[in-house]
Design a protein around this motif. Sequence first.
Motif, PDB file in Angstrom:
ATOM      1  N   SER A   1      -7.096   2.531  -2.980  1.00 61.02           N
ATOM      2  CA  SER A   1      -6.874   3.030  -1.967  1.00 61.02           C
ATOM      3  C   SER A   1      -7.034   4.538  -1.653  1.00 61.02           C
ATOM      4  O   SER A   1      -7.389   5.031  -0.643  1.00 61.02           O
ATOM      5  CB  SER A   1      -5.394   2.664  -1.558  1.00 61.02           C
TER       6      SER A   1
ATOM      7  N   ALA B   1      -8.370  -5.323   2.143  1.00 58.21           N
ATOM      8  CA  ALA B   1      -6.970  -5.183   3.289  1.00 58.21           C
ATOM      9  C   ALA B   1      -7.463  -6.583   4.125  1.00 58.21           C
ATOM     10  O   ALA B   1      -6.403  -7.193   4.462  1.00 58.21           O
ATOM     11  CB  ALA B   1      -7.331  -4.119   3.994  1.00 58.21           C
TER      12      ALA B   1
ATOM     13  N   GLY C   1       0.995  -1.134   0.137  1.00 59.86           N
ATOM     14  CA  GLY C   1       0.109   0.202   0.020  1.00 59.86           C
ATOM     15  C   GLY C   1       0.912   1.021  -0.093  1.00 59.86           C
ATOM     16  O   GLY C   1       1.958   1.052   0.102  1.00 59.86           O
TER      17      GLY C   1
ATOM     18  N   ASN D   1      -3.042   1.031   6.728  1.00 58.83           N
ATOM     19  CA  ASN D   1      -4.256   0.445   7.033  1.00 58.83           C
ATOM     20  C   ASN D   1      -4.187  -0.491   7.887  1.00 58.83           C
ATOM     21  O   ASN D   1      -3.297  -1.044   8.282  1.00 58.83           O
ATOM     22  CB  ASN D   1      -5.162   0.592   5.797  1.00 58.83           C
TER      23      ASN D   1
ATOM     24  N   ASP E   1     -12.331  -1.075   1.446  1.00 61.64           N
ATOM     25  CA  ASP E   1     -11.153  -1.472   2.412  1.00 61.64           C
ATOM     26  C   ASP E   1     -11.216  -2.689   3.120  1.00 61.64           C
ATOM     27  O   ASP E   1     -10.212  -3.312   3.263  1.00 61.64           O
ATOM     28  CB  ASP E   1     -11.219  -0.256   3.525  1.00 61.64           C
TER      29      ASP E   1
ATOM     30  N   HIS F   1      -4.988  -1.245  -7.147  1.00 63.20           N
ATOM     31  CA  HIS F   1      -5.079  -1.481  -5.584  1.00 63.20           C
ATOM     32  C   HIS F   1      -4.798   0.081  -5.091  1.00 63.20           C
ATOM     33  O   HIS F   1      -5.308   0.692  -4.289  1.00 63.20           O
ATOM     34  CB  HIS F   1      -4.096  -2.209  -5.196  1.00 63.20           C
ATOM     35  N   SER F   2      -3.490   0.992  -5.560  1.00 59.70           N
ATOM     36  CA  SER F   2      -3.462   2.220  -5.308  1.00 59.70           C
ATOM     37  C   SER F   2      -4.460   3.300  -5.550  1.00 59.70           C
ATOM     38  O   SER F   2      -4.685   4.045  -4.785  1.00 59.70           O
ATOM     39  CB  SER F   2      -2.058   2.588  -6.134  1.00 59.70           C
TER      40      SER F   2
END
Length: 320
Positions: free
Chosen positions: A276, A261, A176, A180, A257, A272-273
Amino acid sequence: MDKMNNELNVTYITFGGHVELQKYRLLYFIATFTVYILIICSNSTILCLIWIQKSLHEPMYIFIAALLCNALLFSTNVYPKLLIDLLSDLQVTTYSSCRFQAFIYYSLSGSEFLLLAVMAYDRYVSICKPLQYLTIMRKTTVTTLLVLAWVLPSGQLIPPLILGHTSKLCNHTLNGIFCNNAVTKLSCMGSTGPYIIYGVFTLINTVFLPFVFIIFTYSKILIISYRKSSDIRKKSVNTCAPHLLVLISFSCLCSYDVIIARLEIDLPKTAHSIMSLQVVLYQPLFNPIIYGLKMTEIHKHLKMLFSRGRSFVCFALLGK
């Protein structure tokens, strides 16, 4: 020297979620910095407006101010560190700092749901029990609800924060760009049974129960409003729609999330980025726009504020 390296391996972790950072470093920094400034300016403008205008010193607007303040804190927990990482050769942080950032991240996320639940209760009393509104929503009640909305989520997250502080790391790369719940995957202990059970318990208290309460409350408001005059129905829609939009959007982002996660679903690094960033980008920008456009009183004062600003600029230019 070996002892120092071992200590660094245990203490420090690396963010592994950045995509082609060396190539697009400046672009990423400018875009992220611009977004952060927009978040600060938009939320602060409405916060100041509510603070200055005495006509907005009502529970509904105080709760909106609390929600915007929560968004500012939420953004400040992520963006400054992210901006530093974008300009740094190494994207690293200490394990304790990462756990603390995750603690603030989820504490404020829980507070968002509780604040939306408080706002739903306020609207229920205002629309369904208007004659009792001033008696029920007193200053002490408003203060108590705000304190509970911020204290309860953080209070429930303190035990795992303390217990996991000394855990040994078996992995030092976080998948990440900020901290988180994925930070728990770095521990050699992983997600043990008691930790998962406590996490589910916290999730139910801070997310599921407030969500159910909000849906139940607004359903009750709509049913009661439908039986009354058209003016009451219009008032209900105008005041409840913004809260529901915020609730739905934030719930969708939080669901992502939790799913990504916690369940470790494999996604491409770019996807994913981007997803996020949606959590820390969309909501802090979305809230002031929704409340600025949809809440009649706030929108009216904003128009007056910008009109005065334009008049001042024109006057200054003419003076020159």
